[in-house]
Design a protein around this motif. Structure first.
Motif, PDB file in Angstrom:
ATOM      1  N   VAL A  98       0.804  -1.113  -0.074  1.00 52.38           N
ATOM      2  CA  VAL A  98      -0.024   0.093  -0.165  1.00 52.38           C
ATOM      3  C   VAL A  98       0.927   1.201  -0.071  1.00 52.38           C
ATOM      4  O   VAL A  98       0.571   2.054  -1.016  1.00 52.38           O
ATOM      5  CB  VAL A  98      -0.964   0.066   1.200  1.00 52.38           C
ATOM      6  CG1 VAL A  98      -1.658   1.418   1.305  1.00 52.38           C
ATOM      7  CG2 VAL A  98      -1.883  -1.009   1.128  1.00 52.38           C
ATOM      8  N   VAL A  99       1.913   1.358   0.835  1.00 54.76           N
ATOM      9  CA  VAL A  99       2.633   2.353   0.799  1.00 54.76           C
ATOM     10  C   VAL A  99       3.335   2.742  -0.289  1.00 54.76           C
ATOM     11  O   VAL A  99       3.352   3.985  -0.827  1.00 54.76           O
ATOM     12  CB  VAL A  99       3.879   2.077   1.851  1.00 54.76           C
ATOM     13  CG1 VAL A  99       4.809   3.394   1.945  1.00 54.76           C
ATOM     14  CG2 VAL A  99       2.929   2.219   3.331  1.00 54.76           C
ATOM     15  N   GLN A 100       3.939   1.812  -0.917  1.00 53.61           N
ATOM     16  CA  GLN A 100       4.723   2.068  -2.227  1.00 53.61           C
ATOM     17  C   GLN A 100       4.028   2.308  -3.211  1.00 53.61           C
ATOM     18  O   GLN A 100       4.095   3.152  -4.124  1.00 53.61           O
ATOM     19  CB  GLN A 100       5.857   1.055  -2.643  1.00 53.61           C
ATOM     20  CG  GLN A 100       5.210  -0.333  -2.898  1.00 53.61           C
ATOM     21  CD  GLN A 100       6.038  -1.629  -2.781  1.00 53.61           C
ATOM     22  OE1 GLN A 100       6.685  -1.973  -1.598  1.00 53.61           O
ATOM     23  NE2 GLN A 100       6.268  -2.319  -3.953  1.00 53.61           N
ATOM     24  N   SER A 214       6.663 -18.503   0.424  1.00 54.08           N
ATOM     25  CA  SER A 214       6.441 -17.584  -0.422  1.00 54.08           C
ATOM     26  C   SER A 214       6.062 -16.102   0.253  1.00 54.08           C
ATOM     27  O   SER A 214       6.461 -15.174  -0.478  1.00 54.08           O
ATOM     28  CB  SER A 214       4.970 -18.148  -0.949  1.00 54.08           C
ATOM     29  OG  SER A 214       4.040 -18.171  -0.132  1.00 54.08           O
ATOM     30  N   PHE A 215       5.512 -15.963   1.287  1.00 49.40           N
ATOM     31  CA  PHE A 215       5.309 -14.717   1.955  1.00 49.40           C
ATOM     32  C   PHE A 215       6.782 -13.980   2.651  1.00 49.40           C
ATOM     33  O   PHE A 215       6.580 -12.676   2.414  1.00 49.40           O
ATOM     34  CB  PHE A 215       4.511 -14.834   3.084  1.00 49.40           C
ATOM     35  CG  PHE A 215       2.765 -14.479   2.689  1.00 49.40           C
ATOM     36  CD1 PHE A 215       2.340 -13.370   2.577  1.00 49.40           C
ATOM     37  CD2 PHE A 215       2.135 -15.804   2.452  1.00 49.40           C
ATOM     38  CE1 PHE A 215       1.070 -13.313   2.199  1.00 49.40           C
ATOM     39  CE2 PHE A 215       0.714 -15.647   2.331  1.00 49.40           C
ATOM     40  CZ  PHE A 215       0.151 -14.587   2.022  1.00 49.40           C
ATOM     41  N   CYS A 216       7.593 -15.107   2.706  1.00 47.19           N
ATOM     42  CA  CYS A 216       8.822 -14.446   2.959  1.00 47.19           C
ATOM     43  C   CYS A 216       9.549 -13.709   1.772  1.00 47.19           C
ATOM     44  O   CYS A 216      10.138 -12.508   1.949  1.00 47.19           O
ATOM     45  CB  CYS A 216       9.778 -15.510   3.704  1.00 47.19           C
ATOM     46  SG  CYS A 216      11.544 -15.054   3.836  1.00 47.19           S
ATOM     47  N   ALA A 217       9.630 -14.286   0.718  1.00 49.62           N
ATOM     48  CA  ALA A 217       9.788 -13.655  -0.610  1.00 49.62           C
ATOM     49  C   ALA A 217       9.131 -12.548  -0.863  1.00 49.62           C
ATOM     50  O   ALA A 217       9.816 -11.543  -1.355  1.00 49.62           O
ATOM     51  CB  ALA A 217       9.671 -15.001  -1.762  1.00 49.62           C
ATOM     52  N   LEU A 218       7.890 -12.552  -0.613  1.00 54.94           N
ATOM     53  CA  LEU A 218       7.085 -11.522  -1.014  1.00 54.94           C
ATOM     54  C   LEU A 218       7.428 -10.089  -0.249  1.00 54.94           C
ATOM     55  O   LEU A 218       7.702  -9.133  -0.733  1.00 54.94           O
ATOM     56  CB  LEU A 218       5.587 -11.804  -0.792  1.00 54.94           C
ATOM     57  CG  LEU A 218       4.637 -10.744  -1.160  1.00 54.94           C
ATOM     58  CD1 LEU A 218       4.801 -10.564  -2.843  1.00 54.94           C
ATOM     59  CD2 LEU A 218       3.185 -11.099  -0.790  1.00 54.94           C
ATOM     60  N   TRP A 219       7.545 -10.260   1.160  1.00 51.03           N
ATOM     61  CA  TRP A 219       7.753  -8.985   1.828  1.00 51.03           C
ATOM     62  C   TRP A 219       9.062  -8.591   1.577  1.00 51.03           C
ATOM     63  O   TRP A 219       9.306  -7.352   1.459  1.00 51.03           O
ATOM     64  CB  TRP A 219       7.410  -9.220   3.169  1.00 51.03           C
ATOM     65  CG  TRP A 219       8.498 -10.007   4.083  1.00 51.03           C
ATOM     66  CD1 TRP A 219       8.162 -11.295   4.754  1.00 51.03           C
ATOM     67  CD2 TRP A 219       9.326  -9.430   4.704  1.00 51.03           C
ATOM     68  NE1 TRP A 219       9.449 -11.440   5.433  1.00 51.03           N
ATOM     69  CE2 TRP A 219      10.147 -10.381   5.617  1.00 51.03           C
ATOM     70  CE3 TRP A 219      10.176  -8.062   4.584  1.00 51.03           C
ATOM     71  CZ2 TRP A 219      11.278 -10.157   6.228  1.00 51.03           C
ATOM     72  CZ3 TRP A 219      11.148  -7.858   5.356  1.00 51.03           C
ATOM     73  CH2 TRP A 219      11.978  -8.956   6.167  1.00 51.03           C
ATOM     74  N   MET A 220      10.021  -9.510   1.486  1.00 53.57           N
ATOM     75  CA  MET A 220      11.345  -8.978   1.193  1.00 53.57           C
ATOM     76  C   MET A 220      11.680  -8.260  -0.068  1.00 53.57           C
ATOM     77  O   MET A 220      12.164  -7.115  -0.092  1.00 53.57           O
ATOM     78  CB  MET A 220      12.540 -10.056   1.292  1.00 53.57           C
ATOM     79  CG  MET A 220      12.853 -10.727   2.804  1.00 53.57           C
ATOM     80  SD  MET A 220      14.174 -11.890   2.691  1.00 53.57           S
ATOM     81  CE  MET A 220      14.224 -12.186   4.376  1.00 53.57           C
ATOM     82  N   ASN A 221      10.810  -8.749  -1.228  1.00 52.43           N
ATOM     83  CA  ASN A 221      10.863  -8.065  -2.339  1.00 52.43           C
ATOM     84  C   ASN A 221       9.947  -6.858  -2.519  1.00 52.43           C
ATOM     85  O   ASN A 221      10.456  -5.808  -3.109  1.00 52.43           O
ATOM     86  CB  ASN A 221      10.455  -9.149  -3.504  1.00 52.43           C
ATOM     87  CG  ASN A 221      11.518 -10.060  -4.032  1.00 52.43           C
ATOM     88  OD1 ASN A 221      12.709  -9.665  -4.656  1.00 52.43           O
ATOM     89  ND2 ASN A 221      11.486 -11.535  -3.488  1.00 52.43           N
ATOM     90  N   LEU A 222       9.188  -6.903  -1.660  1.00 57.81           N
ATOM     91  CA  LEU A 222       8.246  -5.934  -1.440  1.00 57.81           C
ATOM     92  C   LEU A 222       9.102  -4.515  -0.836  1.00 57.81           C
ATOM     93  O   LEU A 222       8.928  -3.209  -0.956  1.00 57.81           O
ATOM     94  CB  LEU A 222       6.855  -5.862  -0.681  1.00 57.81           C
ATOM     95  CG  LEU A 222       5.876  -6.688  -1.798  1.00 57.81           C
ATOM     96  CD1 LEU A 222       4.778  -6.938  -0.774  1.00 57.81           C
ATOM     97  CD2 LEU A 222       5.411  -5.840  -2.879  1.00 57.81           C
ATOM     98  N   LEU A 223      10.022  -5.105   0.155  1.00 52.24           N
ATOM     99  CA  LEU A 223      10.839  -3.877   0.748  1.00 52.24           C
ATOM    100  C   LEU A 223      11.577  -3.513  -0.238  1.00 52.24           C
ATOM    101  O   LEU A 223      11.925  -2.170  -0.378  1.00 52.24           O
ATOM    102  CB  LEU A 223      11.635  -4.607   1.884  1.00 52.24           C
ATOM    103  CG  LEU A 223      12.542  -3.712   2.828  1.00 52.24           C
ATOM    104  CD1 LEU A 223      11.633  -2.585   3.604  1.00 52.24           C
ATOM    105  CD2 LEU A 223      13.397  -4.466   3.725  1.00 52.24           C
ATOM    106  N   GLY A 225      10.946  -3.371  -3.408  1.00 52.52           N
ATOM    107  CA  GLY A 225      10.029  -2.358  -4.274  1.00 52.52           C
ATOM    108  C   GLY A 225       9.566  -0.929  -3.753  1.00 52.52           C
ATOM    109  O   GLY A 225       9.682   0.140  -4.511  1.00 52.52           O
ATOM    110  N   LEU A 226       9.851  -0.864  -2.301  1.00 57.29           N
ATOM    111  CA  LEU A 226       9.421   0.409  -1.572  1.00 57.29           C
ATOM    112  C   LEU A 226      10.751   1.176  -1.945  1.00 57.29           C
ATOM    113  O   LEU A 226      10.747   2.464  -2.216  1.00 57.29           O
ATOM    114  CB  LEU A 226       9.367   0.116   0.001  1.00 57.29           C
ATOM    115  CG  LEU A 226       9.034   1.335   0.701  1.00 57.29           C
ATOM    116  CD1 LEU A 226       7.910   2.265   0.443  1.00 57.29           C
ATOM    117  CD2 LEU A 226       9.123   0.880   2.187  1.00 57.29           C
TER     118      LEU A 226
END
Length: 631
Positions: A98-100, A214-223, A225-226
């Protein structure tokens, strides 16, 4: 050029078709046809571009409609992440997304951004085209046969092959768009697509472990992305532009370190390596694609793109230090692994660390080495993952210990795997030559910490690859016969990769002159010959050496059928090196195992300290850069 939409569109359209194809035979035909079309389109595009003079092309100046469509796409991706986060009760991915997304949309619609080209074609783009189209395309072909064997061995996993193939081709489409993008808003869109696809592919089995990973991969890559979104917002606000080339020319530290964060997360560098290790839970083709042609290559691609701006500044020092540290720590942790896919995962992280270290130095020599490392790593790692996947389907295990004497039991797979391993660390294969160039460049740059990292990291690399290769070449009388269940689709891809590896070694001087030198020339404005030996001498060495590994392996395997040297086992050898009689007259079974040094180099001992050190360095770097920007 008019063909660019087809490069992105063909795999994207195929991705939309697969969910409606239930017949395995029809799906196989579509995969072969689609992969062939992607490769053919890539070849025709490159041929036309070279025929037109191989000049840097800046494309699509005004694209208001596409801009709005991509903004809508960003919103759709955010909504999907919110839905999955709510479904599985994961708040961090929701907040990051949401933030990014809000930051990006605000920047795009509330900031005055100068018009500029949205896509660019140069030699680096062309190299990535080849990697995506051919390595990625043949991985898709390999998947046709592999997934049949996978579901035969994993009956508890729901067969969702249409979805899996859809994600494979969508990955290729996103990567084509990413490497073409010169406008960072466009690049961000494709960047986030790769993050979401990797999340979906890692969670393919829907097991608890797969979902968590999968969620570990998602939040790290979203970081990451931010960080990408912050860099875009800063450039738009301060410089009035979102062109990637302007980031290099401006050289401002804040957008550089934010883009570096994006590159480090995507390429799974410490402290973000956990997500790539967790990705091993997915079927092998997804691992092969993530490691060779798509996900992690996007990270090093971005870092190499902006590498000229790293030279001699704090961000460059930070990136090179994290890369070198990751190289040596991942190499050491790989020693303690006996799971073939985990060894390949740590090896990927390690070699990417070396590429990142080269990018952080930002010198011509180091980037030259990094590009070569990227080429050879793409081919070797894809081939190794495929051969390990095929071996797992055949043996029912991917444990290196169970591959003992594979050259006797399943010689075809052993040859292919042996070439892949040799390509990772033996002379005259390009990985070793690239490491030598990187070492020389580090010495010339005066960065002796990186010199120590590459020296000790390479020693660790040699240790775990030698153990694995020796296991393959060991001769013993098999306890039971093994039927090779590897399908033709798998062998088509693996043989292509093996042939490509050998050709790259044979044609290394030409690759340097026609591919790598032009890339360095475009990035830095000038280029020089990095390898001091003449082209003819190099060619002669390659011609002689290219046949050593397969010939030696063949010679050993042929001789091993005629010779069996009894092993002394502190008892009476029964004559077949499988059993011996102990001092009590009882029969004992002989089991030979590699030394894994788990206490010294085990993940449980090294992972947390290495993550803490890398995270502390990254946080400190951000604090210094932000403090400088505020002042």
């Amino acid at each position: 050029m008019t063909m660019i939409p087809f490069l992105i569109g063909i795999p994207a359209v195929l991705a939309l078709i697969f969910p409606f194809v239930r017949s395995g035979k029809t799906r196989g035909v579509i995969v072969y046809t689609g992969a062939g079309l992607i490769m053919l389109t890539t070849v025709v595009f490159i041929a036309r571009w070279i025929a037109d003079g191989a000049h840097v092309m800046m494309l699509y100046q005004e694209t208001e409609l596409v801009d709005h469509l991509m903004s809508a796409g960003d919103i759709v991706l955010m909504c999907f992440i919110i839905y999955m986060g709510v479904k599985y009760r994961r708040i961090v991915p929701i907040l990051l997304s949401v933030v990014q997304t809000v930051l990006l949309l605000y920047t795009e619609f509330a900031t005055d951004i100068a018009e500029g080209p949205h896509m660019m074609v140069d030699w680096f783009t062309v190299l990535m085209f080849v990697i995506i189209a051919f390595i990625g395309g043949f991985i898709c072909i390999y998947t046709v046969g592999y997934m049949k064997g996978y579901h035969a061995h994993h009956k508890d996993v729901q067969d969702r092959q249409p979805f899996f193939f859809s994600m494979l081709f969508l990955f290729l489409a996103a990567m084509f768009g990413l490497v073409l993008s010169q406008n960072m808003i466009w690049m961000y869109f494709f960047w986030e697509i790769t993050s979401v696809i990797s999340f979906l592919m890692i969670g393919y089995t829907r097991s608890e472990e797969a979902v968590n990973n999968s969620f570990c991969a998602l939040w790290m890559n979203l970081l990451g992305g931010l960080g990408f979104a912050v860099a875009i917002a800063w450039m738009a606000k301060v410089s009035g532009t979102v062109q990637l080339l302007n980031v290099v020319s401006v050289g401002a530290m804040l957008p550089l370190i934010c883009l570096a964060l994006a590159g480090l997360t995507k390429s799974a560098q410490l402290p973000f390596s956990t997500w790539l290790l967790g990705a091993m839970v997915a079927p092998t083709p997804s691992s092969a694609l993530l490691h060779s042609a798509t996900m992690v290559k996007a990270g090093v691609y971005l870092l190499l793109r902006i590498s000229p701006a790293f030279q001699g500044n704090l961000v460059g020092i930070l990136v090179s230090s994290i890369g070198g540290f990751t190289f040596i720590m991942a190499s050491m942790m790989a020693i303690a692994q006996n799971d073939g896919k985990k060894v390949l995962a740590f090896s990927t992280i390690s070699n990417l660390g070396l590429i990142v270290g080269c990018a952080g130095i930002g010198a011509e020599e180091t980037v030259w080495a990094a590009v070569f490392l990227m080429i050879f790593h793409s081919v070797s790692k894809s081939m190794l993952f495929q051969s390990v996947g095929a071996t797992e389907n055949t043996l029912g295990s991917r444990d290196i210990e169970d591959m003992h004497g594979l050259i006797i039991r399943v010689p075809k797979l052993a040859y292919i795997m042996g070439i892949g391993i040799a390509g990772m660390y033996l002379a005259p294969f390009g990985m070793l030559i690239s490491k030598w160039v990187a070492l020389r460049a580090f010495v010339d740059s005066g960065n002796f910490i990186l010199v120590l990292c590459i020296a000790y990291g390479s020693a660790s690399t040699m240790f775990y690859w030698t153990k694995w290769l020796a296991k393959l070449l060991c001769y013993h009388i098999p306890r039971e016969k093994v039927k090779d269940v590897t399908r033709k689709d798998e062998y088509v891809s693996m043989i292509f990769h093996a042939a490509t590896m050998l050709l790259l070694c044979l044609l290394l001087p030409l690759v340097a002159i026609w591919v790598v030198n032009p890339i360095v020339q475009e990035l830095f404005g000038n280029a020089k010959d990095v390898i001091s030996m003449s082209v003819l001498t190099t060619m002669a060495i390659m011609l002689v050496s290219i046949f050593i590994v397969p010939v030696v392996m063949f010679f050993i395997s042929r001789r091993s059928h005629r010779e069996l040297v009894p092993i002394y086992m502190n008892g009476i050898n029964e004559g077949d090196n499988r059993f011996f009689t102990n001092s009590f007259g009882g029969q004992e079974h002989l089991y030979l195992s590699n030394w894994y040094l788990r206490f010294e180099f085990g993940r449980r001992h090294l992972r947390i300290p290495s993550i803490i050190i890398a995270a502390a360095a990254l946080v400190l770097g951000f604090c210094i850069v932000i403090g400088g920007a505020v002042v």
